[in-house]
Design a protein around this motif. Structure first.
Motif, PDB file in Angstrom:
ATOM      1  N   HIS A   1       8.892  12.988  -5.801  1.00 58.34           N
ATOM      2  CA  HIS A   1       9.578  12.509  -7.001  1.00 58.34           C
ATOM      3  C   HIS A   1       8.899  11.281  -7.607  1.00 58.34           C
ATOM      4  N   ALA A   2       7.899  10.749  -6.924  1.00 63.91           N
ATOM      5  CA  ALA A   2       7.276   9.503  -7.364  1.00 63.91           C
ATOM      6  C   ALA A   2       6.135   9.765  -8.338  1.00 63.91           C
ATOM      7  N   SER A   3       6.082   8.975  -9.382  1.00 61.75           N
ATOM      8  CA  SER A   3       4.958   9.051 -10.313  1.00 61.75           C
ATOM      9  C   SER A   3       3.820   8.149  -9.884  1.00 61.75           C
ATOM     10  N   PHE A   4       4.110   7.229  -8.962  1.00 60.48           N
ATOM     11  CA  PHE A   4       3.052   6.384  -8.399  1.00 60.48           C
ATOM     12  C   PHE A   4       3.358   6.132  -6.938  1.00 60.48           C
ATOM     13  N   ILE A   5       2.329   6.287  -6.084  1.00 63.17           N
ATOM     14  CA  ILE A   5       2.449   6.074  -4.642  1.00 63.17           C
ATOM     15  C   ILE A   5       1.403   5.054  -4.233  1.00 63.17           C
ATOM     16  N   GLY A   6       1.808   4.041  -3.483  1.00 63.71           N
ATOM     17  CA  GLY A   6       0.838   3.041  -3.067  1.00 63.71           C
ATOM     18  C   GLY A   6       1.422   2.044  -2.083  1.00 63.71           C
ATOM     19  N   SER A   7       0.554   1.184  -1.577  1.00 61.38           N
ATOM     20  CA  SER A   7       0.956   0.112  -0.675  1.00 61.38           C
ATOM     21  C   SER A   7       1.877  -0.864  -1.401  1.00 61.38           C
ATOM     22  N   THR A   8       2.444  -1.803  -0.671  1.00 60.93           N
ATOM     23  CA  THR A   8       3.329  -2.767  -1.317  1.00 60.93           C
ATOM     24  C   THR A   8       2.599  -3.554  -2.401  1.00 60.93           C
ATOM     25  N   THR A   9       1.365  -3.960  -2.134  1.00 58.67           N
ATOM     26  CA  THR A   9       0.591  -4.676  -3.141  1.00 58.67           C
ATOM     27  C   THR A   9       0.317  -3.788  -4.351  1.00 58.67           C
ATOM     28  N   ALA A  10      -0.046  -2.534  -4.100  1.00 60.77           N
ATOM     29  CA  ALA A  10      -0.314  -1.609  -5.212  1.00 60.77           C
ATOM     30  C   ALA A  10       0.945  -1.367  -6.035  1.00 60.77           C
ATOM     31  N   LEU A  11       2.091  -1.232  -5.378  1.00 60.41           N
ATOM     32  CA  LEU A  11       3.345  -1.042  -6.108  1.00 60.41           C
ATOM     33  C   LEU A  11       3.648  -2.261  -6.973  1.00 60.41           C
ATOM     34  N   LEU A  12       3.448  -3.440  -6.409  1.00 57.43           N
ATOM     35  CA  LEU A  12       3.699  -4.673  -7.147  1.00 57.43           C
ATOM     36  C   LEU A  12       2.813  -4.760  -8.392  1.00 57.43           C
ATOM     37  N   LYS A  13       1.534  -4.486  -8.236  1.00 59.26           N
ATOM     38  CA  LYS A  13       0.609  -4.545  -9.371  1.00 59.26           C
ATOM     39  C   LYS A  13       0.949  -3.485 -10.411  1.00 59.26           C
TER      40      LYS A  13
ATOM     41  N   VAL B   1       9.985   6.403 -10.752  1.00 57.90           N
ATOM     42  CA  VAL B   1      10.069   6.296  -9.294  1.00 57.90           C
ATOM     43  C   VAL B   1       8.691   5.943  -8.744  1.00 57.90           C
ATOM     44  N   ILE B   2       8.643   4.876  -7.942  1.00 53.99           N
ATOM     45  CA  ILE B   2       7.411   4.496  -7.254  1.00 53.99           C
ATOM     46  C   ILE B   2       7.726   4.400  -5.770  1.00 53.99           C
ATOM     47  N   ALA B   3       6.754   4.759  -4.919  1.00 51.74           N
ATOM     48  CA  ALA B   3       7.065   4.886  -3.499  1.00 51.74           C
ATOM     49  C   ALA B   3       5.898   4.486  -2.616  1.00 51.74           C
ATOM     50  N   HIS B   4       6.237   4.038  -1.426  1.00 51.32           N
ATOM     51  CA  HIS B   4       5.256   3.734  -0.385  1.00 51.32           C
ATOM     52  C   HIS B   4       4.910   5.029   0.345  1.00 51.32           C
ATOM     53  N   PRO B   5       3.650   5.219   0.747  1.00 52.26           N
ATOM     54  CA  PRO B   5       3.285   6.483   1.404  1.00 52.26           C
ATOM     55  C   PRO B   5       3.860   6.677   2.804  1.00 52.26           C
ATOM     56  N   GLU B   6       4.567   5.687   3.346  1.00 52.14           N
ATOM     57  CA  GLU B   6       5.282   5.908   4.605  1.00 52.14           C
ATOM     58  C   GLU B   6       6.547   6.734   4.401  1.00 52.14           C
ATOM     59  N   CYS B   7       6.959   6.934   3.140  1.00 54.98           N
ATOM     60  CA  CYS B   7       8.144   7.748   2.858  1.00 54.98           C
ATOM     61  C   CYS B   7       7.862   9.217   3.180  1.00 54.98           C
ATOM     62  N   GLU B   8       8.940   9.952   3.402  1.00 49.63           N
ATOM     63  CA  GLU B   8       8.800  11.379   3.649  1.00 49.63           C
ATOM     64  C   GLU B   8       8.365  12.110   2.383  1.00 49.63           C
ATOM     65  N   ALA B   9       7.784  13.285   2.580  1.00 51.47           N
ATOM     66  CA  ALA B   9       7.251  14.063   1.453  1.00 51.47           C
ATOM     67  C   ALA B   9       8.334  14.409   0.439  1.00 51.47           C
TER      68      ALA B   9
END
Length: 321
Positions: A220-232, A207-215
Motif C-alpha cells: 500500500h506504500a508509495s514510498f518505502i525506505g529507512s527512517t532517514t529516507a522516510l524523513l527526507k 502511505v510511506i513505510a519502512h521495509p521491516e513491515c510485512e508485505a
C-alpha cells in the motif's frame, strides 16, 4: 549481554534541570550523545547526532569524543563499542533490547549457517555482536539493496535476521536469498485492514513505510525506505499528508522539519500503542543523565567477539561509501 547493571535508586533532577545538567556533562566528559529517531522527543532534542542505524554507525566510527552515550537499544551501543574499543560507551537502560535481535539466538544461527556452508552471510545491523561476528557483511535498511547488488550473482547469500527486510531486498534485487525467520514486533503489528480504513478517511494521504513491515503493508506504500529516507521524502514530496508505517518516534522529526504537513501514524492491530517500540522507550532523559553522571552502565564484550564483528561492519562502511 556483556554489561554491568544500573542502579535505579538515584534521586533525579527535574526535567528543566536535566537538559542543562546533561549539556554540562557532555563538556566535562568530552561526551557525545547519539540518538535514534525512535527515542522519545526529549532525548532527540538533547542529542548531538540523531539518525538511523547507518548514520549512527558512521558517527560512532568517526567521533573524537572520549565517551559515547547511546540513546537507542543494546545492539546499537554494541556497534559503537565494536568500532571504539578504547572509548567508554554507555547505554542509559540495559533492558533496552530489540525483539528482532532476540529472534536470532547465536547457537541456533550457528547451526543454520553450518547447514549452508557455501553461503555468504549478510546480517542486518539489528542483531547481537555474536551474530555480527558470524557474518561476512553487515547492512542497514538504508543500504541493504545496494550491498546485495554488489555481490556476484552466482554467490548464494544468507540474509539475517529480518525476514521482512530480506523479502523486500529479494523483490528489489531479483536475488534468491536464504532468510532467517526473524522480525520486529513493531513493524509486524500494523494492520492492513485498519490501514485501508485510514486511507479511506484520508484519501489525499500518501502511505510511506519502512521495509521491516510485512508485505501486506508495503504493497500500500508509495514510498518505502529507512527512517532517514522516510524523513527526507516527507520534506521533498509535494503532498502534505502522510500515513507513516514505522515506529512513531520519527513523527517528532517529521513535524519539526516539515511543520506545515500532517503525519498520521499507521494503525496497529487492536487499540494498543504497539507502533511504539517498548525497548526504545525504556530510555528516558532521567536515565540518560544518571548514566552520564555515574559513567555506567558500560557496554563491554570479549575482545575476540569484538574483533570478529568489526570486519563485517567495516565492510559495510566501505561498501556504502
Amino acid at each position: 549481554m556483556f554489561t554491568t547493571a544500573l542502579r535505579s535508586n538515584d534521586v533525579l533532577l527535574t526535567p528543566h534541570d536535566l537538559v542543562g545538567a546533561i549539556n554540562d556533562l557532555k563538556k566535562d566528559l568530552n561526551a557525545i550523545v547519539l540518538a535514534h529517531y525512535y527515542q522519545e522527543p526529549e532525548i532527540q532534542d538533547v542529542a548531538d547526532y540523531l539518525g538511523d542505524s547507518l548514520g549512527l554507525s558512521r558517527q560512532a566510527a568517526g567521533t573524537n569524543a572520549e565517551v559515547i552515550v547511546f540513546a537507542g537499544v543494546h545492539f546499537m551501543a554494541e556497534t559503537a563499542k565494536i568500532l571504539n574499543p578504547d572509548k567508554l560507551v554507555l547505554l542509559p537502560d540495559l533492558d533496552a533490547g530489540c525483539s528482532l535481535a532476540d529472534s536470532c539466538p547465536p547457537d541456533q544461527f550457528a547451526a543454520f549457517k553450518a547447514a549452508h556452508p557455501d553461503h555468504l552471510v549478510i546480517s542486518y545491523i539489528n542483531c547481537t555482536a555474536e551474530i555480527k561476528a558470524m557474518s561476512d557483511i553487515i547492512c542497514t535498511s538504508s543500504n541493504a539493496v545496494h550491498i546485495v547488488n554488489q555481490i556476484p550473482a552466482d554467490q548464494p547469500i544468507i540474509f539475517a535476521p529480518d525476514q521482512n527486510l530480506g523479502r523486500y531486498v529479494m523483490a528489489e534485487t531479483g536475488r534468491d536469498l536464504v532468510l532467517w525467520e526473524g522480525s520486529c514486533i513493531v513493524h509486524e503489528t500494523f494492520s492492513e485492514r485498519r490501514l485501508i480504513e485510514l486511507k479511506t478517511k484520508h484519501p489525499q494521504a500518501e502511505v510511506i513505510a519502512h521495509p521491516e513491515c510485512e508485505a501486506t503493508i508495503l504493497r500500500h506504500a508509495s514510498f518505502i525506505g529507512s527512517t532517514t529516507a522516510l524523513l527526507k521524502y516527507t520534506q521533498t514530496s509535494p503532498l502534505d499528508t502522510f500515513i507513516v508505517a514505522t515506529e512513531s518516534g520519527i513523527l517528532h522529526q517529521m513535524e519539526k522539519q516539515a511543520p506545515g504537513k500532517n503525519f498520521i501514524p499507521a494503525p496497529p492491530t487492536g487499540n494498543c500503542a504497539c507502533n511504539e517500540c517498548p525497548y526504545m522507550r525504556l530510555n528516558t532523559l532521567e536515565k540518560l543523565y544518571v548514566s552520564m553522571r555515574d559513567r555506567k552502565p558500560e557496554i563491554t564484550m570479549p575482545e575476540d567477539i569484538r574483533q570478529a564483528a568489526l570486519h563485517p561492519i567495516q565492510r559495510m562502511l566501505d561498501m556504502s561509501a
